[in-house]
Design a protein around this motif. Sequence first.
Motif, mmCIF file in Angstrom:
data_model
loop_
_atom_site.group_PDB
_atom_site.id
_atom_site.type_symbol
_atom_site.label_atom_id
_atom_site.label_comp_id
_atom_site.label_asym_id
_atom_site.label_seq_id
_atom_site.Cartn_x
_atom_site.Cartn_y
_atom_site.Cartn_z
ATOM 1 N N TYR A 22 0.830 -1.207 0.000
ATOM 2 C CA TYR A 22 0.000 0.000 0.000
ATOM 3 C C TYR A 22 0.859 1.249 0.000
ATOM 4 O O TYR A 22 1.892 1.315 0.652
ATOM 5 C CB TYR A 22 -0.887 -0.029 1.250
ATOM 6 N N ASP A 23 0.428 2.239 -0.768
ATOM 7 C CA ASP A 23 1.039 3.566 -0.737
ATOM 8 C C ASP A 23 -0.089 4.567 -0.539
ATOM 9 O O ASP A 23 -0.901 4.780 -1.440
ATOM 10 C CB ASP A 23 1.789 3.852 -2.043
ATOM 11 N N ALA A 24 -0.158 5.170 0.633
ATOM 12 C CA ALA A 24 -1.259 6.075 0.962
ATOM 13 C C ALA A 24 -1.363 7.256 0.013
ATOM 14 O O ALA A 24 -2.443 7.825 -0.173
ATOM 15 C CB ALA A 24 -1.094 6.581 2.396
ATOM 16 N N PHE A 25 -0.245 7.643 -0.600
ATOM 17 C CA PHE A 25 -0.228 8.854 -1.422
ATOM 18 C C PHE A 25 -0.152 8.551 -2.915
ATOM 19 O O PHE A 25 0.026 9.465 -3.729
ATOM 20 C CB PHE A 25 0.955 9.734 -1.021
ATOM 21 N N HIS A 26 -0.302 7.277 -3.292
ATOM 22 C CA HIS A 26 -0.262 6.911 -4.702
ATOM 23 C C HIS A 26 -1.371 7.644 -5.466
ATOM 24 O O HIS A 26 -2.532 7.639 -5.053
ATOM 25 C CB HIS A 26 -0.448 5.403 -4.841
ATOM 26 N N LEU A 27 -1.012 8.276 -6.553
ATOM 27 C CA LEU A 27 -1.900 9.050 -7.429
ATOM 28 C C LEU A 27 -2.327 10.391 -6.836
ATOM 29 O O LEU A 27 -3.188 11.068 -7.395
ATOM 30 C CB LEU A 27 -3.136 8.243 -7.841
ATOM 31 N N ALA A 28 -1.716 10.799 -5.716
ATOM 32 C CA ALA A 28 -2.052 12.122 -5.166
ATOM 33 C C ALA A 28 -1.721 13.227 -6.156
ATOM 34 O O ALA A 28 -2.384 14.277 -6.167
ATOM 35 C CB ALA A 28 -1.308 12.349 -3.854
ATOM 36 N N ASP A 29 -0.734 13.008 -6.996
ATOM 37 C CA ASP A 29 -0.372 14.015 -7.999
ATOM 38 C C ASP A 29 -1.431 14.143 -9.085
ATOM 39 O O ASP A 29 -1.475 15.141 -9.805
ATOM 40 C CB ASP A 29 0.977 13.678 -8.620
ATOM 41 N N GLN A 30 -2.323 13.155 -9.188
ATOM 42 C CA GLN A 30 -3.387 13.194 -10.182
ATOM 43 C C GLN A 30 -4.771 13.422 -9.576
ATOM 44 O O GLN A 30 -5.576 14.170 -10.123
ATOM 45 C CB GLN A 30 -3.407 11.888 -10.984
ATOM 46 N N LEU A 31 -5.059 12.760 -8.446
ATOM 47 C CA LEU A 31 -6.425 12.695 -7.945
ATOM 48 C C LEU A 31 -6.699 13.544 -6.709
ATOM 49 O O LEU A 31 -7.870 13.798 -6.397
ATOM 50 C CB LEU A 31 -6.789 11.240 -7.631
ATOM 51 N N LEU A 32 -5.662 13.952 -5.987
ATOM 52 C CA LEU A 32 -5.903 14.740 -4.776
ATOM 53 C C LEU A 32 -5.939 16.220 -5.148
ATOM 54 O O LEU A 32 -4.895 16.885 -5.196
ATOM 55 C CB LEU A 32 -4.835 14.476 -3.720
ATOM 56 N N THR A 33 -7.128 16.741 -5.404
ATOM 57 C CA THR A 33 -7.277 18.136 -5.810
ATOM 58 C C THR A 33 -7.932 18.992 -4.733
ATOM 59 O O THR A 33 -7.935 20.216 -4.840
ATOM 60 C CB THR A 33 -8.111 18.240 -7.098
ATOM 61 N N GLN A 34 -8.495 18.373 -3.705
ATOM 62 C CA GLN A 34 -9.163 19.146 -2.663
ATOM 63 C C GLN A 34 -8.145 19.977 -1.868
ATOM 64 O O GLN A 34 -6.964 19.623 -1.781
ATOM 65 C CB GLN A 34 -9.901 18.221 -1.694
ATOM 66 N N PRO A 35 -8.606 21.086 -1.281
ATOM 67 C CA PRO A 35 -7.734 21.836 -0.367
ATOM 68 C C PRO A 35 -7.173 20.925 0.720
ATOM 69 O O PRO A 35 -7.864 20.026 1.213
ATOM 70 C CB PRO A 35 -8.664 22.900 0.209
ATOM 71 N N LEU A 36 -5.916 21.179 1.089
ATOM 72 C CA LEU A 36 -5.183 20.261 1.960
ATOM 73 C C LEU A 36 -4.437 21.032 3.035
ATOM 74 O O LEU A 36 -3.684 21.962 2.728
ATOM 75 C CB LEU A 36 -4.192 19.457 1.112
ATOM 76 N N GLN A 37 -4.658 20.655 4.294
ATOM 77 C CA GLN A 37 -3.906 21.210 5.420
ATOM 78 C C GLN A 37 -3.187 20.080 6.129
ATOM 79 O O GLN A 37 -3.808 19.160 6.666
ATOM 80 C CB GLN A 37 -4.817 21.930 6.406
ATOM 81 N N ILE A 38 -1.855 20.150 6.125
ATOM 82 C CA ILE A 38 -1.015 19.139 6.751
ATOM 83 C C ILE A 38 -0.404 19.737 8.017
ATOM 84 O O ILE A 38 0.063 20.874 8.000
ATOM 85 C CB ILE A 38 0.109 18.710 5.791
ATOM 86 N N VAL A 39 -0.404 18.967 9.105
ATOM 87 C CA VAL A 39 0.245 19.386 10.349
ATOM 88 C C VAL A 39 1.241 18.304 10.755
ATOM 89 O O VAL A 39 0.881 17.118 10.829
ATOM 90 C CB VAL A 39 -0.769 19.613 11.485
ATOM 91 N N VAL A 40 2.486 18.686 10.998
ATOM 92 C CA VAL A 40 3.497 17.745 11.482
ATOM 93 C C VAL A 40 4.237 18.367 12.659
ATOM 94 O O VAL A 40 4.309 19.585 12.792
ATOM 95 C CB VAL A 40 4.516 17.359 10.384
ATOM 96 N N GLY A 41 4.790 17.506 13.495
ATOM 97 C CA GLY A 41 5.640 17.981 14.579
ATOM 98 C C GLY A 41 7.027 18.296 14.061
ATOM 99 O O GLY A 41 7.536 17.643 13.138
ATOM 100 N N GLY A 42 7.666 19.280 14.650
ATOM 101 C CA GLY A 42 8.990 19.687 14.204
ATOM 102 C C GLY A 42 10.119 18.813 14.710
ATOM 103 O O GLY A 42 11.265 19.003 14.299
ATOM 104 N N VAL A 43 9.804 17.848 15.585
ATOM 105 C CA VAL A 43 10.819 16.931 16.106
ATOM 106 C C VAL A 43 10.599 15.581 15.442
ATOM 107 O O VAL A 43 9.678 14.841 15.797
ATOM 108 C CB VAL A 43 10.724 16.791 17.635
ATOM 109 N N PRO A 44 11.405 15.215 14.443
ATOM 110 C CA PRO A 44 11.171 13.970 13.706
ATOM 111 C C PRO A 44 11.410 12.735 14.571
ATOM 112 O O PRO A 44 12.264 12.728 15.456
ATOM 113 C CB PRO A 44 12.192 14.036 12.559
#
Length: 307
Positions: free
Chosen positions: A229-251
């Motif tokens: 599985y790849d959660a982001f497969h085809l995101a470059d083609q099919l993910l067109t909705q507005p997107l807000q990503i939040v990540v922590g700054g400590v990897p």
Amino acid sequence: MESVTFRNKDLDIAADLYLPDGFDPSLTYPAVVSAHPIGSCKEQTSGQVYGAGLAAQGYVVLAFDASFQGASGGEPRFVEDPGLRVEDFRCAVDYLVTLGYVDEHRIGVLGICGGGGYAVTAAMTDRRFKAVGTVAAVNFGRMMREGDLSPDAAIATLDAVAAQRTAEARGADPVVGDALPASPEKAAELGITGLDVVEATKYYRTSRGRQPNGLTRSLFSHMGPALGYDAFHLADQLLTQPLQIVVGGVPGEFGSYRDGFDLFHRARSQHKDILVVPGESHYDLYWKPEATGRALDALIPFYNKYL
């Protein structure tokens, strides 16, 4: 908050429905489907933190337990199958659109950790989701394939999964793995030092986040689909909705920091943003008020704008 169920084919999916303050069923409201992390449950961060936080700002929020997990139906227990997980999201929308007080044109999705990856996959093929939010999203397939970082880690795991599935088909007992030590003390005794595993143990195995259904278990013989599985497969083609990503700054070693940037760069969305919360880790974004507050400070105006 109301406890409800909806159907995914022949399964009852357990969910908590968070309603806005001053809720009036004669009005219509925007709604958000909120998805829990891998091994988590609706009573933890997806519901009691983000669900409650969004409901306080006027949203109807549906936080659900994944099929075969938590209080939802499905046997055998603890199946972590991306296809099943993503279908849960579609069925959640099917339920929301039957509620007269939900505006079907203003439904968004939010996912935390592995739930964030599934939320992205679901939004790519269900256009009823009009805005996508993620918090510490992890591409679960990527994480599974890396394993011990050796080139053949995924192949070795798939070989072991195949052998176990054959054994179970012939009557052997299932193997249910637990992703975490029994306690922070046990983690220290085992010499575990990885940031994410240590903090996950503190969250899931102490009063910080412990819930009866937040068991972090998985059925090993059914892990094959996750490895492909790849959660982001085809995101470059099919993910067109507005997107807000939040990540922590400590990897940490689970990779949500880099997965967040990977998603940001892959997504076709014309309106997309990534917030790095400085000084906070993956698991801080589950419970820590300073961290979750920063996340909600980004998510609430995002949903306000696009829903």
